[in-house]
Design a protein around this motif. Structure first.
Motif, PDB file in Angstrom:
ATOM      1  N   GLY A  26      11.169   8.687  -8.278  1.00 12.05           N
ATOM      2  CA  GLY A  26      11.911   8.988  -9.474  1.00 12.05           C
ATOM      3  C   GLY A  26      12.098   7.872 -10.524  1.00 12.05           C
ATOM      4  O   GLY A  26      11.161   6.342 -10.235  1.00 12.05           O
ATOM      5  N   PRO A  27      11.840   7.274 -11.664  1.00 12.11           N
ATOM      6  CA  PRO A  27      11.211   6.990 -12.799  1.00 12.11           C
ATOM      7  C   PRO A  27      12.370   5.232 -12.657  1.00 12.11           C
ATOM      8  O   PRO A  27      13.500   5.302 -11.818  1.00 12.11           O
ATOM      9  N   ALA A  28      12.644   4.295 -13.133  1.00 15.36           N
ATOM     10  CA  ALA A  28      13.712   3.128 -12.939  1.00 15.36           C
ATOM     11  C   ALA A  28      15.092   3.125 -12.989  1.00 15.36           C
ATOM     12  O   ALA A  28      15.820   2.663 -12.191  1.00 15.36           O
ATOM     13  N   TRP A  29      15.576   3.980 -13.537  1.00 12.27           N
ATOM     14  CA  TRP A  29      17.073   4.155 -14.118  1.00 12.27           C
ATOM     15  C   TRP A  29      17.570   5.143 -12.485  1.00 12.27           C
ATOM     16  O   TRP A  29      18.902   4.520 -12.230  1.00 12.27           O
ATOM     17  N   ALA A  30      16.757   5.884 -12.301  1.00 10.80           N
ATOM     18  CA  ALA A  30      17.466   6.956 -11.198  1.00 10.80           C
ATOM     19  C   ALA A  30      16.970   6.067 -10.094  1.00 10.80           C
ATOM     20  O   ALA A  30      18.159   6.142  -8.884  1.00 10.80           O
ATOM     21  N   ARG A  31      15.595   5.005  -9.724  1.00  9.66           N
ATOM     22  CA  ARG A  31      16.306   4.306  -8.564  1.00  9.66           C
ATOM     23  C   ARG A  31      17.377   3.183  -8.580  1.00  9.66           C
ATOM     24  O   ARG A  31      17.855   3.088  -7.736  1.00  9.66           O
ATOM     25  N   VAL A  32      17.426   2.910 -10.302  1.00  6.94           N
ATOM     26  CA  VAL A  32      18.705   1.888  -9.831  1.00  6.94           C
ATOM     27  C   VAL A  32      20.666   2.873  -9.298  1.00  6.94           C
ATOM     28  O   VAL A  32      20.757   2.236  -8.619  1.00  6.94           O
ATOM     29  N   VAL A  33      19.956   3.758  -9.761  1.00 10.35           N
ATOM     30  CA  VAL A  33      21.072   5.044  -9.489  1.00 10.35           C
ATOM     31  C   VAL A  33      21.444   4.872  -7.662  1.00 10.35           C
ATOM     32  O   VAL A  33      22.378   4.822  -7.178  1.00 10.35           O
ATOM     33  N   GLN A  34      20.468   5.457  -7.281  1.00 13.74           N
ATOM     34  CA  GLN A  34      19.938   5.064  -5.955  1.00 13.74           C
ATOM     35  C   GLN A  34      20.661   4.025  -4.694  1.00 13.74           C
ATOM     36  O   GLN A  34      20.806   4.651  -4.184  1.00 13.74           O
ATOM     37  N   SER A  35      19.633   2.765  -5.567  1.00 11.87           N
ATOM     38  CA  SER A  35      20.283   2.100  -5.031  1.00 11.87           C
ATOM     39  C   SER A  35      21.245   1.374  -4.822  1.00 11.87           C
ATOM     40  O   SER A  35      22.036   1.043  -3.594  1.00 11.87           O
ATOM     41  N   THR A  36      22.059   1.638  -6.013  1.00 14.94           N
ATOM     42  CA  THR A  36      23.658   1.634  -5.987  1.00 14.94           C
ATOM     43  C   THR A  36      24.350   2.578  -4.964  1.00 14.94           C
ATOM     44  O   THR A  36      25.813   2.006  -4.120  1.00 14.94           O
ATOM     45  N   VAL A  37      24.428   3.956  -5.360  1.00 16.50           N
ATOM     46  CA  VAL A  37      24.839   4.826  -4.073  1.00 16.50           C
ATOM     47  C   VAL A  37      24.469   4.101  -2.544  1.00 16.50           C
ATOM     48  O   VAL A  37      25.026   4.293  -1.857  1.00 16.50           O
ATOM     49  N   LEU A  38      23.228   3.275  -2.312  1.00 12.73           N
ATOM     50  CA  LEU A  38      22.846   3.086  -1.282  1.00 12.73           C
ATOM     51  C   LEU A  38      23.761   1.898  -0.849  1.00 12.73           C
ATOM     52  O   LEU A  38      24.937   1.926   0.172  1.00 12.73           O
ATOM     53  N   VAL A  39      24.101   0.817  -2.408  1.00 15.02           N
ATOM     54  CA  VAL A  39      25.056  -0.621  -1.392  1.00 15.02           C
ATOM     55  C   VAL A  39      26.385  -0.294  -1.676  1.00 15.02           C
ATOM     56  O   VAL A  39      26.875  -0.653  -0.541  1.00 15.02           O
ATOM     57  N   VAL A  40      26.863   0.951  -1.833  1.00 16.00           N
ATOM     58  CA  VAL A  40      28.158   1.318  -1.566  1.00 16.00           C
ATOM     59  C   VAL A  40      28.445   2.118  -0.582  1.00 16.00           C
ATOM     60  O   VAL A  40      29.292   1.748   0.111  1.00 16.00           O
ATOM     61  N   ALA A  41      27.687   2.668  -0.207  1.00 16.27           N
ATOM     62  CA  ALA A  41      28.047   3.975   1.158  1.00 16.27           C
ATOM     63  C   ALA A  41      27.395   2.543   2.303  1.00 16.27           C
ATOM     64  O   ALA A  41      28.465   2.493   3.249  1.00 16.27           O
ATOM     65  N   VAL A  42      27.035   1.708   2.361  1.00 12.62           N
ATOM     66  CA  VAL A  42      26.774   0.796   3.274  1.00 12.62           C
ATOM     67  C   VAL A  42      28.029  -0.217   3.770  1.00 12.62           C
ATOM     68  O   VAL A  42      28.161  -0.510   4.678  1.00 12.62           O
TER      69      VAL A  42
END
Length: 54
Positions: free
Chosen positions: A11-27
């Motif tokens: 995805g685009p940069a904004w989607a990658r930021v959202v996905q990264s945030t979700v991954l960090v919260v999950a970890v």
């Protein structure tokens, strides 16, 4: 490592930021819910060095 994860997310940069945030919260959630409670009995933080007294 973080750069590798960020470049491999779709995805685009904004989607990658959202996905990264979700991954960090999950970890972080997994650490606080399962890992830290499982390791806590083996940690010496609750050991008392002073006796009960009289």
């Amino acid at each position: 490592m973080y750069g590798w994860i960020f470049t491999h997310l779709p995805g685009p940069a904004w989607a990658r930021v959202v996905q990264s945030t979700v991954l960090v919260v999950a970890v972080v959630a997994a650490l606080f819910l399962w890992v830290f409670p499982a390791v806590a009995p083996y940690m010496p933080f609750n050991d008392q060095t002073v006796g009960e007294g009289r």
